[in-house]
Each structure stands twice: as structure tokens, then as C-alpha cells.
Design a protein around this motif. Structure first.
Motif, PDB file in Angstrom:
ATOM      1  N   VAL A 102      40.852  37.886  39.243  1.00 18.08           N
ATOM      2  CA  VAL A 102      40.999  39.355  39.167  1.00 18.08           C
ATOM      3  C   VAL A 102      41.160  39.917  40.576  1.00 18.08           C
ATOM      4  CG1 VAL A 102      39.918  41.524  38.475  1.00 18.08           C
ATOM      5  CG2 VAL A 102      39.651  39.486  37.039  1.00 18.08           C
ATOM      6  N   GLY A 103      40.331  39.411  41.490  1.00 22.48           N
ATOM      7  CA  GLY A 103      40.399  39.882  42.875  1.00 22.48           C
ATOM      8  C   GLY A 103      41.743  39.609  43.511  1.00 22.48           C
ATOM      9  N   ARG A 104      42.309  38.392  43.301  1.00 21.54           N
ATOM     10  CA  ARG A 104      43.590  38.039  43.914  1.00 21.54           C
ATOM     11  C   ARG A 104      44.722  38.926  43.387  1.00 21.54           C
ATOM     12  NH1 ARG A 104      42.461  32.706  45.783  1.00 21.54           N
ATOM     13  NH2 ARG A 104      40.351  33.044  46.541  1.00 21.54           N
ATOM     14  N   ASN A 105      44.667  39.197  42.086  1.00 22.19           N
ATOM     15  CA  ASN A 105      45.733  40.024  41.518  1.00 22.19           C
ATOM     16  C   ASN A 105      45.607  41.476  41.950  1.00 22.19           C
ATOM     17  OD1 ASN A 105      47.598  38.458  39.564  1.00 22.19           O
ATOM     18  ND2 ASN A 105      45.553  37.644  39.151  1.00 22.19           N
ATOM     19  N   ASN A 106      44.361  41.930  42.167  1.00 18.86           N
ATOM     20  CA  ASN A 106      44.184  43.269  42.748  1.00 18.86           C
ATOM     21  C   ASN A 106      44.733  43.313  44.170  1.00 18.86           C
ATOM     22  OD1 ASN A 106      42.802  45.327  41.047  1.00 18.86           O
ATOM     23  ND2 ASN A 106      41.306  43.690  40.775  1.00 18.86           N
ATOM     24  N   TYR A 107      44.525  42.216  44.904  1.00 19.24           N
ATOM     25  CA  TYR A 107      45.050  42.158  46.264  1.00 19.24           C
ATOM     26  C   TYR A 107      46.577  42.240  46.251  1.00 19.24           C
ATOM     27  CZ  TYR A 107      46.271  40.432  50.884  1.00 19.24           C
ATOM     28  OH  TYR A 107      46.816  40.320  52.131  1.00 19.24           O
ATOM     29  N   LEU A 113      40.385  47.197  48.095  1.00 18.22           N
ATOM     30  CA  LEU A 113      38.954  47.452  47.917  1.00 18.22           C
ATOM     31  C   LEU A 113      38.430  46.740  46.671  1.00 18.22           C
ATOM     32  CD1 LEU A 113      36.655  48.927  49.294  1.00 18.22           C
ATOM     33  CD2 LEU A 113      37.117  50.902  47.848  1.00 18.22           C
ATOM     34  N   LYS A 114      39.190  46.829  45.564  1.00 24.11           N
ATOM     35  CA  LYS A 114      38.786  46.128  44.345  1.00 24.11           C
ATOM     36  C   LYS A 114      38.840  44.622  44.546  1.00 24.11           C
ATOM     37  CE  LYS A 114      39.279  49.015  40.252  1.00 24.11           C
ATOM     38  NZ  LYS A 114      39.977  49.178  38.963  1.00 24.11           N
ATOM     39  N   ALA A 115      39.834  44.177  45.289  1.00 24.32           N
ATOM     40  CA  ALA A 115      39.952  42.746  45.572  1.00 24.32           C
ATOM     41  C   ALA A 115      38.693  42.243  46.264  1.00 24.32           C
ATOM     42  CB  ALA A 115      41.176  42.485  46.434  1.00 24.32           C
ATOM     43  N   ILE A 116      38.203  43.001  47.236  1.00 20.87           N
ATOM     44  CA  ILE A 116      36.981  42.637  47.963  1.00 20.87           C
ATOM     45  C   ILE A 116      35.784  42.621  47.031  1.00 20.87           C
ATOM     46  CG2 ILE A 116      35.336  43.469  49.706  1.00 20.87           C
ATOM     47  CD1 ILE A 116      37.826  44.434  51.307  1.00 20.87           C
ATOM     48  N   GLN A 117      35.694  43.639  46.172  1.00 21.84           N
ATOM     49  CA  GLN A 117      34.553  43.727  45.240  1.00 21.84           C
ATOM     50  C   GLN A 117      34.493  42.501  44.336  1.00 21.84           C
ATOM     51  OE1 GLN A 117      35.415  47.477  43.370  1.00 21.84           O
ATOM     52  NE2 GLN A 117      34.489  48.697  45.023  1.00 21.84           N
ATOM     53  N   TYR A 118      35.643  42.065  43.800  1.00 14.58           N
ATOM     54  CA  TYR A 118      35.663  40.905  42.902  1.00 14.58           C
ATOM     55  C   TYR A 118      35.411  39.599  43.651  1.00 14.58           C
ATOM     56  CZ  TYR A 118      36.875  43.245  38.542  1.00 14.58           C
ATOM     57  OH  TYR A 118      36.824  44.007  37.405  1.00 14.58           O
ATOM     58  N   GLU A 119      35.965  39.474  44.868  1.00 18.69           N
ATOM     59  CA  GLU A 119      35.708  38.272  45.663  1.00 18.69           C
ATOM     60  C   GLU A 119      34.215  38.153  45.976  1.00 18.69           C
ATOM     61  OE1 GLU A 119      37.584  35.794  46.584  1.00 18.69           O
ATOM     62  OE2 GLU A 119      39.643  36.474  46.296  1.00 18.69           O
ATOM     63  N   LEU A 120      33.580  39.270  46.309  1.00 21.21           N
ATOM     64  CA  LEU A 120      32.150  39.263  46.615  1.00 21.21           C
ATOM     65  C   LEU A 120      31.325  38.898  45.380  1.00 21.21           C
ATOM     66  CD1 LEU A 120      31.850  42.410  48.930  1.00 21.21           C
ATOM     67  CD2 LEU A 120      31.474  40.022  49.595  1.00 21.21           C
ATOM     68  N   ARG A 121      31.742  39.387  44.207  1.00 19.14           N
ATOM     69  CA  ARG A 121      31.034  39.044  42.963  1.00 19.14           C
ATOM     70  C   ARG A 121      31.167  37.554  42.674  1.00 19.14           C
ATOM     71  NH1 ARG A 121      33.051  42.765  38.237  1.00 19.14           N
ATOM     72  NH2 ARG A 121      31.687  41.330  37.080  1.00 19.14           N
TER      73      ARG A 121
END
Length: 966
Positions: A102-107, A113-121
């Protein structure tokens, strides 16, 4: 149950179909593939909780589908995320893989910002379940690297480099080398180079180079290509950092070998950069013809590679280093600057490489006194950082923005050059507003340098930047001199010296004993490993693992220091707080019991003195060449007994001339004087104040002299560091040394130590074979006063000061604290203990400075090789006056005066008494039990005498009475 089994069969059927179709995904039409995928997802999720393997396959399938839009992928991934929220059978690694997807596709959809949030999760799942068998820790390498990429897209450099460091840390711990690990190492090397932490850059670049070489041998052609590229990349950053640190000899050795390798293997990508680096080396050697040849070869390769930014850099260097600096050829220099600006691209690096070109054009216009044009081009340079940016704006930007500038030395060069041009304009116009503007500009620049300093981790990098800032303070003091501004002059004098020492003291005050111990143990371990590495050839089996161990330990040390900083909210404030650097504060703190505070600044072109008395401040400018030659002459006489004796009249004449040069016609009051020198110390006490050179009056007669690293050093509250102790005195006297040290015996040092011990209670003496390095390092911090009678040298095979003990040597770099010392004074009665390597902008790194950095406020050290008997006598006299409760400077003055008065005529020569100097605080030392052993035994003897006398007279009286009665 029957329906559930049917669903499972259907799901299994579709999973099988998917696996067969994965090989032809790239050939499917987008609409057909998307329709199939939606049907597949809908059916496969009918069972609510898919198997772990089937979910992993679905995520892999979706990740590989290049013809599905990011928005559609995100939509489907969101459905999966919602469906499996309460499914217990899904492993942590799979859940993390989903969040990462999810994070990569947001990136890719530019929602960073969403990409970072998902990577951190995703990382949180892997870190939380680190001990679970279902978690594969190797995925963290990938996730941390992509987290850094997302941070980079938001220009959040601090968070980016933290993610990079985590990626590298995991890879090294797991012994995994892959492209993510190599990319992280390369990024880290570039980052630390850009912020000026060159030694840390070398650590990362060397590791990248080594891992790249290893990776190229792990697989097929792809691994070989990637590995070789990162190996070359790491090498280039390493050489860049060495060049920045001006280590030209090692750079040339490395480049010569590498150039042959590149040409032999047809690796053309790095030839342009290598030829440019070789050109830099030849410029340093002033071989301008050869340098130009290398630069031109670099241009040929850079043009072939369409490396416009590199072309711009090379052309700029030709203009500056081939024509402008060595030959003052403004015409050719300007032509090359203009040609450099003709190379442009949309790359961010293009704007950065334009900055030095605009700066050089501005300097050229200033040389021609076209100041309006000069300042216009300086602004062009600022605009390349950010349109409309000024130096004032730099004080208010965030740390992230500050680190985003890239090559920080371009910014510092811009500031230093602009400041110099402002001062140059004043000399040309003599308009007061220009000199006022210069002082304002220098104060802003100084604060920006403070920001840079907080980003450095390695001491050598910090010392490099202190040296870089040195020119700033010379320009600033010169501006203050022309303006008659003593207040700001004092500020710049103080910022020009011992800043890193002051930082170390602040650190010791703010951290607890446990943290000091951890830091000390890590630092000692690193030194041990580095010493071990130096003894091994690079081909040894242990070499690579040892190098990696050192890298890991250094990173651990830096992380611990960062943790300590974050735990102390006032830490950074103390490092950049300049509010206390003012004349009023100096007078209140330093002149309450002293008559004069004198500071010297020895610049490249002039020497300045700042004399502060209770009623006035005097700023003088002295001819540098005159001062340096006179001082050198004085030291050459005074440090050799035979030469001083044979040139007695000439020495006194020289000492008087130097006295007049420094103090001129200033009415210097008698009494206690504090001196903050610049560079190597020389003994003010030996200056001659009268003009009768046959009967000289030495400065010592009327002045108790002490020295300090800076005024701020004396303003530190050492009571925070100095813990209470009942142990008053520790004496160390090896007398004789192990044969391998090849040192002569110091006969009589043990007797002198025993004599001194009588002035104290709570003593501990280590003599002969007990005077070992281990005993000293284990015990010295427990005592208030420490006395060393031994040999030392200001240089060694390791290019640093060394002190010798009975069994081995203690090097300055090994002087690392593991606790807060109780010590208030250390007397280093050994040769040249006040000397060491001079670091411009910071001072002399000697043993007295080393002990000061531990929190020991005062030391007595020697400036040259001294006569043993004279040393013993002056030291014993010093302790006699110290035990009486006198201030340390007065105690040392009295000791020297008594030595001269009671000794032979030869002893009156300054060679015998001027070598020991007091550095640091001058406060009298309060001993826990002031009743010395001498006084105790004397008192006991008197009591016994009285007792026996009384007994005798009583007995005599009794006998007399008996005789009368008889």
C-alpha cells in the motif's frame, strides 16, 4: 461445513489458475487483466480469511502487474486490508508485506505522506514481532530503504538519514549484502559529505566500496554490474572526502591505481570524475600545466556522458585554480566562469554547481572594485539555494531545510567570500556603514557555522570546520578593530578558540555517570580495534571483519550520543548559546580577583591583542611577522640552558622587545594576570619589563600569571563535574622504566614525591613498579590533586602527545573518561606536556587540554625539556604554598621567586624556572583535612616533649619535697 469446503475448493482452483497465469501477465490487455483480477479477488475472499500462502501470491501478483494503475491497485489493496483485519492465520511478514505494498503504491501515486505512514506501520509489525518465527527480519532492509526514499521526496533529510542508518544497521547485523544495503551506504556517504562530516563519509564510503566488491562475486552478470558500480561509487566518495580534508598524498596514491583499473576494464563512467580529482591534486602541488591537462581530459569524458553538472564544476575549477588564483588572469578566469554557466540541466545538482561559479564571478568583480555587480552575483548564488534567500533567512530555516542544501561547503564559501568583499569595500570606500554591515554579517555567519557544527559527529570533521571558520574570525576581528568595537571583538576572540573543548565540558555536565561510562567504554573499544587493524595487512582474513566491527562500534557510539542529546532538552541550547560571551560577564567572573585578562589572536596576516581591565578594554593590532620572529627567537634561547647562558644579554633584549610589542604603552597594573594565547604557549613570566639588560626585571616579579583556553572555560561550573572526595593527593613516580621504553631513570623523583606527600592527608603514592599505566588510569579520578614525575613527549609514532609509565605509554587519544573526576589539579612534571599538535581555530591538543576535557579545571605543565633537580625543587615549593591555601597562580609565582632567590646564580636563568605554567582555574584548593602529616608529627612531638618535661619537673619537685622532709 459442506459449503465452506466448496468455497475452499473454488479458492484453491482460482489460486492454481493465477499461478499458471503469472507467467503471461505482461502480455494481457489491461481491461481483460483487470476484469479477471477483480473476479479473482471477489471469489478468493469469499472465505473471509485466505490462507497465508494464497494472500502472499495475490500480493506478489498485484505487485508484478504493470498494466494496472496505481489507483486501482490501491483500491484492491485497501479491500484486502479491510478483509484480513481479524484473520488470525496471516503471518506478521505477510501483513507487513501488504502494508508495504500500500505504501509503495501511495508513493508511486505521489502521496508521500501516506507512503511513509504505511512503511512505518509495516516496520512496526516487523520490529514488534522480531522474536517470532513468522517474521523474516531481512525484509526490514528493503522497507527501511524505501522509507528513506519517501522521506527524501518530502525533503526531510534528518528522518531520511535515520532510515538509511537503520537499513545499513540491519543489513550488517544479518550479514546480508543486497542492492538496498549498497544504495543506502552510497546515500549515506553522499549525505555526510554534503554536510561536511568528512570522516564519517569515509567510513560509509569505505564500507560501500568493500560490500560492492563482495556483492559483485555473489551471482551472475547483474550482480557483477551492480557490485562494481557501487564499489566505484564508494571509492569516489572516499577520495572526495580525503580531498576535502586535504589528504592529497593518500588521494593520489588511491587514484593512480584506480585510473589504471578503470582504463584496463573499460569502466568509462568514472573516468571523468577521476581525472577531475587528479587535477585537484596537481593544483595542490602547483603543477598547473598537468592540472589543466587532467581537467581537460575530465571534460572530454563528462561531455561524452552528458554530465552537465560535472562539466560546470570542471570549468569553474579551471577558471579559479588555473587562471584566477595563481596568475590573477581575470580575463581567462571570467571566460571559463561564463562557459561553466552555459552548461545547464533540470537536475537539482545543476543549481548547486552554479553556486560556486556565481561566487567566483562576484569575487572577480570585487577585485575590480565593481561592488554592485559583486553583490548582484552573490545574490544569484543565494537564489540558487532558494529564490530571494538572504543570510538572515538562514538563521530561521528548519534543520531539514538546512540539511537539504547539499554541499554545505558551497554555502560556507559563499558566506566567507561575501563577508570578505564587504570588508574589502570598506577599505576602498572608508564608509562607516560598510564596516558596521561587515560586523553584522560576520555575527550571522558565525551562528550559521554553529548550526553546521551541531551536525558533525566525528572529532576530525569538527576540527576541519573549526579550521575553515578561522578566516571568518580574522575578518571579523579586523572589522571590529577598524570600528573600535571591543564588545564584538571579545565575542569573536572567544568564538575563535576552544569551542569543542567547551562543548565537551557541557556534555559532561549534562550527562550522568552511567552514560559517561558507556561512552567511555565504547570509545576505548574503538581505539583498541583501530590499533589492532593498523597492525594487520589488508589481505589478512580478519581485516574485513575488524573493519566492519569498527564501523558498527562507531555507529553505536553516535547513536548513544544522539540518544543522550534527545534526553537533555537544553543540550543544543548550551551548544549554541552565546548570551554569556560579553565583556560585562567576563569582568564579573574573571576580574573579581584578577587585575587583567589578555587574549591573543594570531591570524594569517595580523596579530591582535585584547586587554581587559576592570576599567577599560584595549584592542591592539601587532605586526604578525615581527611578533612571530621575536617569539621564535625567544623560545629558541629560553629552552636551551647553554644557548641562554651564552646569549644572556641578547635574550633579555629580545624578551623586553616582545614585552613592548604585546603591551606597548598600556599601563598594565601589577597583580594577577590571565592570558588566553592563540597557538603554542610561551612563558610571559620570562618577559623583561625594564631596559637594563644586564640586570633584568622579569614579568614574574610583579605578576602572578595563569593561562586559559578561553574566557568561557573559566566561566564553567566545575563543581558540577568535580565530585567530593576525601582523597587529597595521588603521586606517580616510575623512577625507572622497562627496558623496551628506552628511557633514562628519574632518580630522586621518589624522594621528591615523599617530601610533597607530607603536605597532605588522604594520600596514595605509586612509586617504581607500582607506577603503571593501569594504576594511574584506574586511580587518578579519585583524588583532588595529582602529581606525575615521569617522561613525556609532544610527538610520537602516532603523531600525538604521550606520557610514559613504568610499564607502558599513555597516548592522548586514550585519555577517555568513564566517570566524573574528583580531581581539581594535575601537575604534569614531565617534558613538553603543555605542547602538542596545533589545530587552527581550536588550539593545541596537549595533555593539559586532554585532562581539562575530562573536567579537571587546573593543570601545571612544562613547555620544554627541563632540568630534573630544578623541577623537583620548584614543584616542592609550589606545594608548600598550595598547602597554605594560596591561589594556584600565586603559589606558583611564589615558588619560582623563592627558587630564584635561594638558588645559585645559574638558577636565575629563565630556562630553569619558566617552563612550568599553570593552565586553567586559579582558585585555592580546599583539602578535606588541612592538617598535614608534617604538622601532625610536629604537634605530636611537641606534646610528647611537654609531657616528658612536665613529668620531669613534677618528679623533680616530688624528690625535692622528700629531701626537705628528710
Amino acid at each position: 461445513m459442506f459449503i465452506t469446503n466448496i468455497i475452499k475448493l473454488v479458492v484453491h482452483f482460482f489460486n492454481t489458475i493465477v499461478e499458471k497465469l503469472l507467467t503471461c501477465v505482461m502480455y494481457a490487455e489491461k481491461k481483460i487483466l483487470l476484469l479477471f483480477f477483480k473476479i479473482f479477488i471477489a471469489i478468493s475472499l469469499l472465505g473471509q480469511c485466505p490462507s497465508n500462502d494464497s494472500l502472499w501470491n495475490k500480493l506478489t501478483f498485484l505487485s508484478a502487474a504493470k498494466t494496472i494503475s496505481f489507483a486501482d491497485k490501491l483500491n484492491e489493496l485497501s479491500k484486502i486490508e479491510a478483509k484480513i483485519k481479524n484473520c488470525p492465520g496471516i503471518s506478521d511478514s505477510t501483513r507487513a508485506f501488504l502494508l508495504m505494498s500500500v505504501g509503495r503504491n501511495n508513493y508511486k501515486n505521489e502521496d508521500y505522506l501516506k507512503a511513509i505512514q504505511y512503511e512505518l506501520r509495516a516496520l512496526d509489525i516487523l520490529n514488534t514481532g522480531a522474536n517470532k518465527s513468522s517474521v523474516n527480519p531481512k525484509y526490514k532492509i528493503d522497507y527501511y530503504y524505501f522509507l528513506s526514499v519517501a522521506y527524501d521526496s518530502l525533503h526531510r533529510a534528518v528522518e531520511e538519514i535515520k532510515a538509511i542508518d537503520s537499513c545499513i544497521k540491519v543489513a550488517i547485523r544479518l550479514h546480508i549484502i543486497n542492492t538496498y544495503c549498497l544504495a543506502a551506504l552510497s546515500t549515506a556517504a553522499e549525505y555526510y559529505y554534503d554536510i561536511g562530516d568528512y570522516n564519517r563519509c569515509i567510513d560509509y564510503a569505505t564500507t560501500c566500496e568493500k560490500f560492492g566488491a563482495q556483492y559483485s562475486t555473489t551471482g551472475g552478470q547483474q550482480e557483477q554490474v551492480y557490485g562494481s558500480w557501487y564499489e566505484s561509487n564508494g571509492f569516489s566518495w572516499r577520495v572526495n572526502a580525503l580531498l576535502a580534508l586535504k589528504d592529497y598524498d593518500l588521494s593520489e596514491k588511491l587514484l593512480t591505481n584506480k585510473l589504471n583499473e578503470y582504463e584496463k576494464n573499460g569502466l568509462k563512467n568514472y573516468l571523468g570524475f577521476t581525472y577531475w580529482q587528479l587535477g585537484e591534486i596537481e593544483v595542490n602541488k602547483k603543477n598547473y600545466t598537468q592540472a589543466l591537462s587532467y581537467y581537460n581530459q575530465a571534460l572530454i569524458h563528462d561531455k561524452e556522458d552528458k554530465a552537465n553538472s560535472q562539466c560546470k564544476m570542471v570549468l569553474n575549477n579551471i577558471g579559479l585554480k588555473i587562471y584566477f588564483v595563481p596568475h590573477n588572469d581575470y580575463t581567462n578566469a571570467f571566460a571559463y566562469y561564463r562557459k561553466a554557466l552555459s552548461f545547464s540541466s533540470k537536475d537539482v545538482s545543476d543549481a548547486i554547481e552554479s553556486i560556486p561559479v556565481y561566487v567566483n564571478i562576484a569575487v572577480l568583480f570585487a577585485k575590480e572594485k565593481s561592488y554592485d555587480s559583486a553583490f548582484k552575483y552573490f545574490q544569484f548564488a543565494f537564489d540558487k539555494i532558494k529564490p530571494g534567500l538572504t543570510e538572515e533567512d538562514l538563521l530561521h530555516i528548519s534543520l531539514n531545510e538546512f540539511n537539504e542544501f547539499g554541499k554545505i561547503y558551497y554555502l560556507t564559501d559563499l558566506l566567507l567570500n561575501k563577508g570578505q568583499v564587504i570588508l574589502q569595500k570598506y577599505y576602498s570606500t572608508k564608509q562607516k556603514k560598510d564596516i558596521i554591515d561587515a560586523v553584522r554579517f560576520y555575527k550571522i555567519t558565525d551562528q550559521i557555522f554553529d548550526r553546521i557544527k551541531t551536525e558533525q559527529s566525528e572529532e576530525k570533521s569538527k576540527l576541519f570546520w573549526r579550521n575553515t571558520a578561522r578566516n571568518l574570525y580574522e575578518y571579523a576581528i579586523d572589522a571590529c578593530y577598524n570600528l573600535g568595537n571591543t564588545e564584538d571583538a571579545f565575542y569573536f576572540f572567544e568564538k575563535s578558540r576552544a569551542v569543542l573543548l567547551n562543548d565537551q565540558l557541557k556534555q559532561h555536565q549534562w550527562i550522568n555517570e552511567n552514560d559517561i561510562s558507556k561512552l567511555g567504554q565504547l570509545q576505548k573499544k574503538i581505539i583498541q580495534l583501530e590499533s589492532k587493524l593498523k597492525l594487520l595487512p589488508s589481505s589478512a582474513k580478519q581485516y574485513d571483519s575488524l573493519q566492519t566491527d569498527i564501523f558498527n562500534r562507531k555507529e553505536e557510539l553516535i547513536r548513544l550520543e544522539e540518544l543522550i542529546k534527545t534526553q537533555n532538552p537544553l543540550y543544543y541550547q548550551n551548544f549554541i548559546d552565546t548570551a554569556k560571551i560579553n565583556l560585562q560577564n567576563a569582568r564579573q567572573n574573571l576580574l573579581k580577583d584578577h587585575q587583567v585578562f589578555l587574549e591573543l589572536f594570531n591570524g594569517d596576516s595580523s596579530l591582535y591583542t585584547l586587554t581587559i581591565t576592570p576599567v577599560k578594554t584595549i584592542l591592539n593590532k601587532i605586526d604578525k611577522a615581527d611578533f612571530d620572529s621575536t617569539n621564535t627567537k625567544l623560545i629558541s634561547f629560553i629552552s636551551k640552558a647553554a644557548l641562554l647562558n651564552s646569549h644572556y644579554y641578547e635574550f633579555n633584549k629580545t624578551a623586553h622587545y616582545l614585552y613592548q610589542l604585546i603591551f606597548g604603552k598600556d599601563d598594565l597594573p601589577n597583580g594577577r594576570l590571565i592570558i588566553s594565547p592563540d597557538g603554542q604557549y610561551f612563558p610571559f613570566e620570562a618577559l623583561v619589563t625594564n631596559s637594563n639588560f644586564q640586570s633584568p626585571v622579569y614579568f614574574l616579579n610583579d605578576h602572578a600569571v595563569s593561562y586559559t583556553y578561553s574566557a568561557r572555560f573559566l566561566m564553567n561550573d566545575f563543581s558540577v563535574s568535580n565530585t567530593s572526595s576525601k582523597n587529597n593527593f595521588l603521586g606517580i613516580a616510575p623512577v625507572k622504566y622497562v627496558s623496551s621504553l628506552l628511557l633514562p631513570a628519574l632518580n630522586g623523583s621518589d624522594q621528591s614525591l615523599n617530601e610533597i606527600e607530607n603536605y597532605f592527608s588522604g594520600t596514595g603514592n605509586y612509586i617504581s613498579d607500582q607506577a603503571t599505566k593501569t594504576n594511574f588510569t584506574n586511580q587518578f579520578s579519585k583524588y583532588k590533586v595529582i602529581q606525575l614525575y615521569t617522561h613525556s613527549s609532544d610527538t610520537s609514532a602516532r603523531n600525538e602527545p604521550v606520557i610514559f609509565f613504568q610499564d607502558s605509554a599513555l597516548y592522548l587519544s586514550e585519555l577517555i573518561p568513564e566517570n566524573k573526576p574528583s580531581s581539581q589539579l594535575i601537575v604534569l612534571s614531565a617534558c613538553e606536556t603543555a605542547n602538542g599538535q596545533l589545530y587552527r581555530g581550536e588550539g593545541v591538543f596537549s595533555f593539559n587540554r586532554g585532562f581539562a576535557a575530562l573536567g579537571i579545571p587546573s593543570s601545571v605543565t612544562n613547555l620544554w625539556s627541563v632540568d630534573d633537580k630544578s623541577t623537583y625543587k620548584i614543584t616542592e615549593l609550589f606545594y608548600k604554598y598550595l598547602a597554605k591555601g594560596l591561589p594556584l597562580d600565586v603559589a606558583l609565582q611564589n615558588a619560582k621567586k623563592e627558587f630564584i632567590q635561594t638558588g645559585s646564580k645559574e638558577n636565575s636563568l629563565p630556562y630553569y624556572w619558566a617552563a612550568p605554567v599553570l593552565v586553567g582555574k586559579t582558585d585555592a584548593i580546599e583539602l578535606s583535612n588541612k592538617l598535614s602529616r608534617k604538622i601532625f608529627f610536629l604537634s605530636a612531638a611537641v606534646c610528647l616533649l611537654i609531657f616528658f618535661a612536665v613529668k620531669y619537673f613534677v618528679r623533680k619537685k616530688i624528690l625535692a619535697n622528700k629531701n626537705l622532709q628528710g
